[in-house]
Design a protein around this motif. Structure first.
Motif, PDB file in Angstrom:
ATOM      1  N   ILE A  91       0.840  -1.205   0.000  1.00 42.01           N
ATOM      2  CA  ILE A  91       0.000   0.000   0.000  1.00 42.01           C
ATOM      3  C   ILE A  91       0.869   1.246   0.000  1.00 42.01           C
ATOM      4  O   ILE A  91       0.658   2.171  -0.789  1.00 42.01           O
ATOM      5  CB  ILE A  91      -0.960  -0.005   1.214  1.00 42.01           C
ATOM      6  CG1 ILE A  91      -2.023  -1.073   1.035  1.00 42.01           C
ATOM      7  CG2 ILE A  91      -1.597   1.364   1.408  1.00 42.01           C
ATOM      8  CD1 ILE A  91      -2.890  -1.300   2.250  1.00 42.01           C
ATOM      9  N   PHE A  92       1.875   1.268   0.869  1.00 37.90           N
ATOM     10  CA  PHE A  92       2.711   2.457   0.954  1.00 37.90           C
ATOM     11  C   PHE A  92       3.610   2.618  -0.289  1.00 37.90           C
ATOM     12  O   PHE A  92       3.920   3.738  -0.669  1.00 37.90           O
ATOM     13  CB  PHE A  92       3.536   2.461   2.248  1.00 37.90           C
ATOM     14  CG  PHE A  92       2.730   2.926   3.428  1.00 37.90           C
ATOM     15  CD1 PHE A  92       2.300   4.240   3.519  1.00 37.90           C
ATOM     16  CD2 PHE A  92       2.397   2.059   4.443  1.00 37.90           C
ATOM     17  CE1 PHE A  92       1.557   4.681   4.600  1.00 37.90           C
ATOM     18  CE2 PHE A  92       1.651   2.477   5.533  1.00 37.90           C
ATOM     19  CZ  PHE A  92       1.227   3.802   5.607  1.00 37.90           C
ATOM     20  N   GLN A  93       3.988   1.515  -0.917  1.00 34.60           N
ATOM     21  CA  GLN A  93       4.737   1.624  -2.176  1.00 34.60           C
ATOM     22  C   GLN A  93       3.866   2.260  -3.250  1.00 34.60           C
ATOM     23  O   GLN A  93       4.329   3.117  -4.012  1.00 34.60           O
ATOM     24  CB  GLN A  93       5.225   0.257  -2.646  1.00 34.60           C
ATOM     25  CG  GLN A  93       6.529  -0.166  -2.047  1.00 34.60           C
ATOM     26  CD  GLN A  93       6.983  -1.510  -2.620  1.00 34.60           C
ATOM     27  OE1 GLN A  93       6.170  -2.397  -2.899  1.00 34.60           O
ATOM     28  NE2 GLN A  93       8.286  -1.650  -2.793  1.00 34.60           N
ATOM     29  N   LEU A  94       2.612   1.844  -3.328  1.00 29.82           N
ATOM     30  CA  LEU A  94       1.679   2.429  -4.289  1.00 29.82           C
ATOM     31  C   LEU A  94       1.460   3.914  -3.990  1.00 29.82           C
ATOM     32  O   LEU A  94       1.479   4.745  -4.903  1.00 29.82           O
ATOM     33  CB  LEU A  94       0.352   1.672  -4.272  1.00 29.82           C
ATOM     34  CG  LEU A  94      -0.722   2.194  -5.209  1.00 29.82           C
ATOM     35  CD1 LEU A  94      -0.272   2.065  -6.661  1.00 29.82           C
ATOM     36  CD2 LEU A  94      -2.026   1.461  -4.982  1.00 29.82           C
ATOM     37  N   LEU A  95       1.287   4.246  -2.714  1.00 33.38           N
ATOM     38  CA  LEU A  95       1.101   5.645  -2.330  1.00 33.38           C
ATOM     39  C   LEU A  95       2.341   6.473  -2.658  1.00 33.38           C
ATOM     40  O   LEU A  95       2.226   7.621  -3.108  1.00 33.38           O
ATOM     41  CB  LEU A  95       0.767   5.753  -0.847  1.00 33.38           C
ATOM     42  CG  LEU A  95      -0.615   5.261  -0.435  1.00 33.38           C
ATOM     43  CD1 LEU A  95      -0.757   5.246   1.078  1.00 33.38           C
ATOM     44  CD2 LEU A  95      -1.707   6.110  -1.075  1.00 33.38           C
ATOM     45  N   ARG A  96       3.522   5.910  -2.450  1.00 33.09           N
ATOM     46  CA  ARG A  96       4.769   6.620  -2.798  1.00 33.09           C
ATOM     47  C   ARG A  96       4.843   6.869  -4.304  1.00 33.09           C
ATOM     48  O   ARG A  96       5.238   7.950  -4.742  1.00 33.09           O
ATOM     49  CB  ARG A  96       5.985   5.815  -2.356  1.00 33.09           C
ATOM     50  CG  ARG A  96       6.373   6.029  -0.935  1.00 33.09           C
ATOM     51  CD  ARG A  96       7.761   5.436  -0.644  1.00 33.09           C
ATOM     52  NE  ARG A  96       8.105   5.661   0.728  1.00 33.09           N
ATOM     53  CZ  ARG A  96       7.981   4.751   1.696  1.00 33.09           C
ATOM     54  NH1 ARG A  96       7.559   3.540   1.408  1.00 33.09           N
ATOM     55  NH2 ARG A  96       8.309   5.054   2.942  1.00 33.09           N
ATOM     56  N   THR A  97       4.468   5.874  -5.091  1.00 30.57           N
ATOM     57  CA  THR A  97       4.508   6.009  -6.547  1.00 30.57           C
ATOM     58  C   THR A  97       3.541   7.089  -7.016  1.00 30.57           C
ATOM     59  O   THR A  97       3.906   7.949  -7.828  1.00 30.57           O
ATOM     60  CB  THR A  97       4.163   4.664  -7.226  1.00 30.57           C
ATOM     61  OG1 THR A  97       5.073   3.668  -6.765  1.00 30.57           O
ATOM     62  CG2 THR A  97       4.226   4.767  -8.735  1.00 30.57           C
TER      63      THR A  97
END
Length: 178
Positions: free
Chosen positions: A5-11
Motif C-alpha cells: 500500500i505504501f509503495q503504491l502511495l509513494r509512486t
C-alpha cells in the motif's frame, strides 16, 4: 500488505510531485517569455498572467501527499517530546486525524468546485480554458493526500525504503562508504 500500500502511495505521490514540477517549469518558461515580449518586443502577452495564475492552484496541492509520506510538514514537538511514549503515540494519532479532517474538507470543497465548474461550463476570462481542468488535478492530489493520511492513521508510519548502495542513486553517504 502494508508495504504494498505504501509503495503504491509513494509512486502516486511521486508522480503527482513530478507533474507539479513540470507545471512550475512551464510557468517559469511562460513568465520569462511574457517578460521578454513585453520589454524587448514591446508586445505584451495578454495570456501569461491568467495562465500562470490558474496553474498555481494545482501546483499548490500536487506535492501534499509526498510531503506527508516523507514527514516534511513542520512540527512543533517541544511539548510532545517531553510526554511519555504512550501519550506521544496518541498525540501523533490525533495530529494525523486532524490532517485527515482538514484534507477531507479541502477535498470536499475542491470536488464541489470541480463539479460546479463542469455543470456550469465556466471558463477562464481571457484564455477561455474550462475551469474544471484546473480542479481535476487538485481533487486527485487531495484524494491521494486523504488516502495517505488514512493509511498512516491506520497503519502508522510507512516502512522505510531500502537504501541503494549504488553510486548512481545520488546519495553522497553511500559513495563515501564504497
Amino acid at each position: 500488505m502494508k508495504t504494498t500500500i505504501f509503495q503504491l502511495l509513494r509512486t502516486v505521490s511521486l508522480a503527482l510531485l513530478y507533474v507539479g514540477a513540470a507545471i512550475v517549469v512551464i510557468q517559469a518558461a511562460w513568465i520569462t517569455y511574457g517578460v521578454g515580449v513585453r520589454y524587448i518586443l514591446n508586445s505584451p502577452d495578454g495570456m501569461v498572467t491568467e495562465a500562470t495564475a490558474l496553474l498555481l492552484v494545482p501546483v499548490a496541492f500536487l506535492g501534499v501527499s509526498y510531503a506527508l509520506l516523507n514527514h516534511s510538514y513542520p512540527k512543533v514537538s517541544l511539548i510532545r517530546d517531553r510526554l511519555p511514549k504512550g501519550i506521544q503515540f496518541w498525540v501523533d494519532k490525533f495530529n494525523m486525524l486532524m490532517m485527515l479532517l482538514v484534507g477531507s474538507f479541502f477535498l470536499a470543497a475542491s470536488g464541489k468546485a470541480m463539479f460546479k465548474s463542469i455543470d456550469s461550463g465556466s471558463a477562464s476570462e481571457i484564455l477561455l480554458w474550462p475551469r474544471f481542468y484546473f480542479w481535476i488535478p487538485v481533487v486527485i492530489a487531495l484524494l491521494s493526500f486523504c488516502i495517505t493520511a488514512l493509511c498512516m492513521l491506520i497503519f502508522g508510519d510507512p516502512p522505510e525504503e531500502e537504501k541503494s548502495t549504488s553510486p548512481l542513486d545520488g546519495d553522497i553517504h553511500s559513495q563515501d562508504a564504497a
